[in-house]
Design a protein around this motif. Sequence first.
Motif, PDB file in Angstrom:
ATOM      1  N   GLY A  26      10.789  15.210  44.450  1.00 24.05           N
ATOM      2  CA  GLY A  26      10.525  14.893  45.851  1.00 24.05           C
ATOM      3  C   GLY A  26       9.146  14.311  46.060  1.00 24.05           C
ATOM      4  N   VAL A  27       8.160  14.870  45.372  1.00 29.92           N
ATOM      5  CA  VAL A  27       6.795  14.364  45.491  1.00 29.92           C
ATOM      6  C   VAL A  27       6.706  12.955  44.914  1.00 29.92           C
ATOM      7  N   ILE A  28       7.283  12.752  43.746  1.00 35.57           N
ATOM      8  CA  ILE A  28       7.244  11.425  43.125  1.00 35.57           C
ATOM      9  C   ILE A  28       7.993  10.409  43.989  1.00 35.57           C
ATOM     10  N   GLY A  29       9.112  10.809  44.564  1.00 32.81           N
ATOM     11  CA  GLY A  29       9.888   9.904  45.402  1.00 32.81           C
ATOM     12  C   GLY A  29       9.207   9.540  46.700  1.00 32.81           C
ATOM     13  N   SER A  30       8.272  10.371  47.146  1.00 35.08           N
ATOM     14  CA  SER A  30       7.600  10.091  48.417  1.00 35.08           C
ATOM     15  C   SER A  30       6.370   9.204  48.257  1.00 35.08           C
ATOM     16  N   ILE A  31       5.969   8.924  47.034  1.00 34.56           N
ATOM     17  CA  ILE A  31       4.801   8.062  46.798  1.00 34.56           C
ATOM     18  C   ILE A  31       5.177   6.622  47.123  1.00 34.56           C
ATOM     19  N   LYS A  32       4.399   6.010  47.969  1.00 33.03           N
ATOM     20  CA  LYS A  32       4.661   4.632  48.391  1.00 33.03           C
ATOM     21  C   LYS A  32       3.993   3.656  47.423  1.00 33.03           C
ATOM     22  N   PRO A  33       4.722   2.639  46.980  1.00 36.44           N
ATOM     23  CA  PRO A  33       4.124   1.642  46.095  1.00 36.44           C
ATOM     24  C   PRO A  33       3.124   0.764  46.850  1.00 36.44           C
ATOM     25  N   ASN A  34       2.260   0.136  46.118  1.00 34.71           N
ATOM     26  CA  ASN A  34       1.282  -0.787  46.681  1.00 34.71           C
ATOM     27  C   ASN A  34       2.031  -1.960  47.320  1.00 34.71           C
ATOM     28  N   SER A  35       1.807  -2.205  48.600  1.00 32.92           N
ATOM     29  CA  SER A  35       2.572  -3.220  49.320  1.00 32.92           C
ATOM     30  C   SER A  35       2.178  -4.647  48.973  1.00 32.92           C
ATOM     31  N   ASN A  36       1.044  -4.847  48.317  1.00 27.40           N
ATOM     32  CA  ASN A  36       0.637  -6.221  48.000  1.00 27.40           C
ATOM     33  C   ASN A  36       1.034  -6.620  46.580  1.00 27.40           C
ATOM     34  N   ALA A  37       1.853  -5.817  45.908  1.00 29.74           N
ATOM     35  CA  ALA A  37       2.325  -6.160  44.571  1.00 29.74           C
ATOM     36  C   ALA A  37       3.370  -7.268  44.667  1.00 29.74           C
ATOM     37  N   ALA A  38       3.335  -8.182  43.704  1.00 31.97           N
ATOM     38  CA  ALA A  38       4.287  -9.291  43.699  1.00 31.97           C
ATOM     39  C   ALA A  38       4.631  -9.666  42.266  1.00 31.97           C
ATOM     40  N   LEU A  39       5.805 -10.240  42.106  1.00 34.58           N
ATOM     41  CA  LEU A  39       6.199 -10.758  40.803  1.00 34.58           C
ATOM     42  C   LEU A  39       5.593 -12.137  40.613  1.00 34.58           C
ATOM     43  N   THR A  40       5.205 -12.441  39.388  1.00 37.64           N
ATOM     44  CA  THR A  40       4.580 -13.724  39.101  1.00 37.64           C
ATOM     45  C   THR A  40       5.221 -14.331  37.866  1.00 37.64           C
ATOM     46  N   ASP A  41       5.596 -15.591  37.962  1.00 34.29           N
ATOM     47  CA  ASP A  41       6.086 -16.323  36.789  1.00 34.29           C
ATOM     48  C   ASP A  41       4.888 -16.905  36.053  1.00 34.29           C
TER      49      ASP A  41
END
Length: 68
Positions: A26-41
């Motif tokens: 539950g604790v791990i699932g509630s952690i929000k990822p960094n919103s400015n992360a993006a995929l890059t080619d």
Amino acid sequence: MRTQLQNSRWKWLIIALVAVAAVIAGVIGSIKPNSNAALTDLNNIEELQVRFNRDKGEPRLLLLLSPT
């Protein structure tokens, strides 16, 4: 009697471990990822090296995908 007591202890130990695992999940699932992360080619190894060195000290995820 002793075997029954040991079985009871094992049962409570398993219940406690499942409860702890549920709390951790539950604790791990509630952690929000960094919103400015993006995929890059990336087109060459130099681009990868520059990006990798620029983000020193930050967590990085590198995905290598192949069409085969």
